[in-house]
Design an enzyme around this catalytic site. Structure first.
Site, PDB file in Angstrom:
ATOM      1  CB  THR A   1      -0.995   0.261   1.033  1.00 50.72           C
ATOM      2  OG1 THR A   1      -1.887  -0.723   1.371  1.00 50.72           O
ATOM      3  CG2 THR A   1      -1.605   1.367   1.594  1.00 50.72           C
TER       4      THR A   1
ATOM      5  CG  HIS B   1      -6.556  -8.386   0.642  1.00 47.56           C
ATOM      6  ND1 HIS B   1      -5.363  -8.895   1.700  1.00 47.56           N
ATOM      7  CD2 HIS B   1      -5.569  -7.352   1.329  1.00 47.56           C
ATOM      8  CE1 HIS B   1      -5.166  -8.545   2.606  1.00 47.56           C
ATOM      9  NE2 HIS B   1      -4.846  -7.573   1.752  1.00 47.56           N
TER      10      HIS B   1
ATOM     11  CG  ASN C   1      -2.605  -8.418   6.389  1.00 44.41           C
ATOM     12  OD1 ASN C   1      -2.059  -9.489   6.889  1.00 44.41           O
ATOM     13  ND2 ASN C   1      -2.283  -7.965   4.911  1.00 44.41           N
TER      14      ASN C   1
ATOM     15  CE1 TYR D   1      -7.439  -3.713   5.996  1.00 47.57           C
ATOM     16  CE2 TYR D   1      -5.811  -5.199   4.928  1.00 47.57           C
ATOM     17  CZ  TYR D   1      -6.275  -4.090   5.465  1.00 47.57           C
ATOM     18  OH  TYR D   1      -5.545  -3.260   6.006  1.00 47.57           O
TER      19      TYR D   1
ATOM     20  CG  ASN E   1      -6.036  -4.004   9.623  1.00 44.55           C
ATOM     21  OD1 ASN E   1      -5.228  -3.146   9.966  1.00 44.55           O
ATOM     22  ND2 ASN E   1      -4.869  -4.345   8.604  1.00 44.55           N
TER      23      ASN E   1
HETATM   24  C1  8OZ Z   1       0.007  -1.285   5.126  1.00 41.79           C
HETATM   25  C2  8OZ Z   1      -1.115  -0.064   5.354  1.00 41.79           C
HETATM   26  C3  8OZ Z   1      -2.554  -0.042   5.028  1.00 41.79           C
HETATM   27  C4  8OZ Z   1      -2.934  -1.728   3.950  1.00 41.79           C
HETATM   28  C5  8OZ Z   1      -2.183  -5.262   4.046  1.00 41.79           C
HETATM   29  C6  8OZ Z   1      -4.086  -3.654   2.135  1.00 41.79           C
HETATM   30  O1  8OZ Z   1      -1.869  -5.052   5.552  1.00 41.79           O
HETATM   31  C7  8OZ Z   1      -2.989  -3.470   4.116  1.00 41.79           C
HETATM   32  C8  8OZ Z   1      -1.879  -2.511   4.000  1.00 41.79           C
HETATM   33  C9  8OZ Z   1      -1.119  -2.095   4.663  1.00 41.79           C
HETATM   34  O2  8OZ Z   1      -3.018  -5.816   3.292  1.00 41.79           O
END
Ligand code: 8OZ
Length: 364
Positions: free
Chosen positions: A27, A176, A179, A181, A236
């Site tokens: 990112t 994806h 992480n 999401y 996250n």
């Molecule tokens: C770092 C900052 C923002 C998003 C991920 C898409 O961890 C990210 C991400 C990484 O998969």
């Protein structure tokens, strides 16, 4: 018998990769107005085209799927046209590139959502985590739980985004699923307390990720569809009680769909590889196509893992930011340049397209 080296070609479905080194999705928050990747993005990716495979930065499949400022999308005509310049530039240098398809779910902020609405999630549980919005790291907003009748629309957005990626000239897409999401939120019980067909059992929590994988593979071909997972990463603010059983199940089903690769973040994303016990060999044995290993690999660990048959391809993240010629540096044993953290997210060419190659640095 001589051992296969990281610098030898690899057949990924019907694509031939020049080597086994992959640029991980990273990112960088530099999209132009309308979340369109610009000319600098084409330069940045083409500078790194000597990787066997480039995986693009995570790109939202819809406005709802965006969670950070200035990340590119793949849902408007202008975005497709912007990405076309990136894929043309990479292909012009003989590279291969997949687009990473992203829905952030609860890792978003009301300022990024339509009419300032709440981000969506499997359940109304706020993540312990921050997003980058309004030029600052900011607490994520309280999400609302998706209605059951909204879920087909999300699967459809992934399907359309995959078609758009092919229209933009990508060699394939990576879903994806990692992480913390949206797809990882559904899979993991720390974020999913639903009582319908998408919550509760391991099978139910896997359902959305598998429906998305099936839809994307149906749209563009399983041979062009990869997926990224992170079974034990706490990224996250995600938690789960049963990662081995959950991901053994998911990978069995992904194998049945015939996806071209499984990309695994081993351990904590960008952190310790040994954060929690997990048998990655179990995933490898369940999946017949390529296994991409990621997280904290250096040349020595990638070389020994390849020799032991633990993975086919190795994704490097941060080293690719500061070393556009990472493949050549690893091959020749040249020193690696360090990243400048201050220029990771947002801004322009500084810290993006101005890291020199060894050849640039020696003035040749
Ligand atoms: C770092 C900052 C923002 C998003 C991920 C898409 O961890 C990210 C991400 C990484 O998969």
């Amino acid at each position: 018998m001589t051992e296969t080296s990281l610098f030898e070609p690899f057949a990924l479905g019907d694509l031939t990769l020049a080597n086994r080194i992959v640029m991980a999705p990273l990112t960088r928050n530099r999209a132009d107005a309308g979340f369109v990747p610009g000319a600098l993005a084409a330069e940045y990716y083409s500078q790194r085209a000597s990787a066997g495979l480039l995986i693009s930065e995570a790109s939202q499949i819809s406005q709802q799927g965006q969670g950070y400022q200035d990340t590119p999308g793949i849902y408007t005509r202008a975005q497709i046209e912007g990405w076309r310049k990136v894929t043309d530039a990479v292909h012009g240098k003989g590279g291969r590139i997949f687009l990473q398809l992203w829905h952030v779910g609860r890792i978003s902020h009301v300022d990024l959502q339509e009419n300032g609405g709440a981000p969506v999630a499997p359940s109304a549980i706020r993540a312990e985590g921050k997003t980058f919005v309004n030029n600052a790291f900011t607490d994520v907003s309280m999400p609302r739980a998706l209605d059951l009748d909204e879920i087909p629309g999300i699967v459809g957005d992934f399907r359309q985004a995959a078609a758009n990626a092919i229209a933009a000239g990508f060699d394939g897409v990576e879903i994806h699923g990692a992480n913390g999401y949206l797809l990882d939120q559904f899979a993991k019980d720390g974020a999913n307390t639903r009582t319908d067909a998408y919550g509760g059992s391991i099978e139910n929590r896997a359902r959305l990720m598998l429906e998305v994988a099936a839809a994307v593979a149906d749209e563009i071909g399983a041979g062009r569809t990869g997926i990224r997972i992170s079974p034990v990463s706490p990224a996250n603010g995600i938690t789960t009680s049963d990662p081995q059983a959950q991901f053994d199940h998911i990978v069995d089903r992904l194998d049945a769909l015939g996806l071209v690769y499984l990309h695994v973040v081993e351990g904590a994303t960008g952190g310790p590889r040994d954060i929690a016990p997990f048998d990655y060999g179990s995933l490898r044995r369940r999946f017949r196509n390529a296994y991409i290993a990621n997280n904290g690999y250096d040349l020595a660990l990638a070389t020994s893992s390849l020799a032991e048959g633990k993975a086919d391809l190795f994704a490097f993240g941060r080293p690719f930011i500061s070393n556009p010629d990472l493949v050549e540096r690893l091959k020749s044993g040249a020193p690696l340049a360090e990243i400048d953290r201050a220029t990771l997210y947002g801004g322009g060419a500084a810290g993006y397209t101005d890291y020199p190659t060894l050849a640039d640095a020696s003035g040749s």
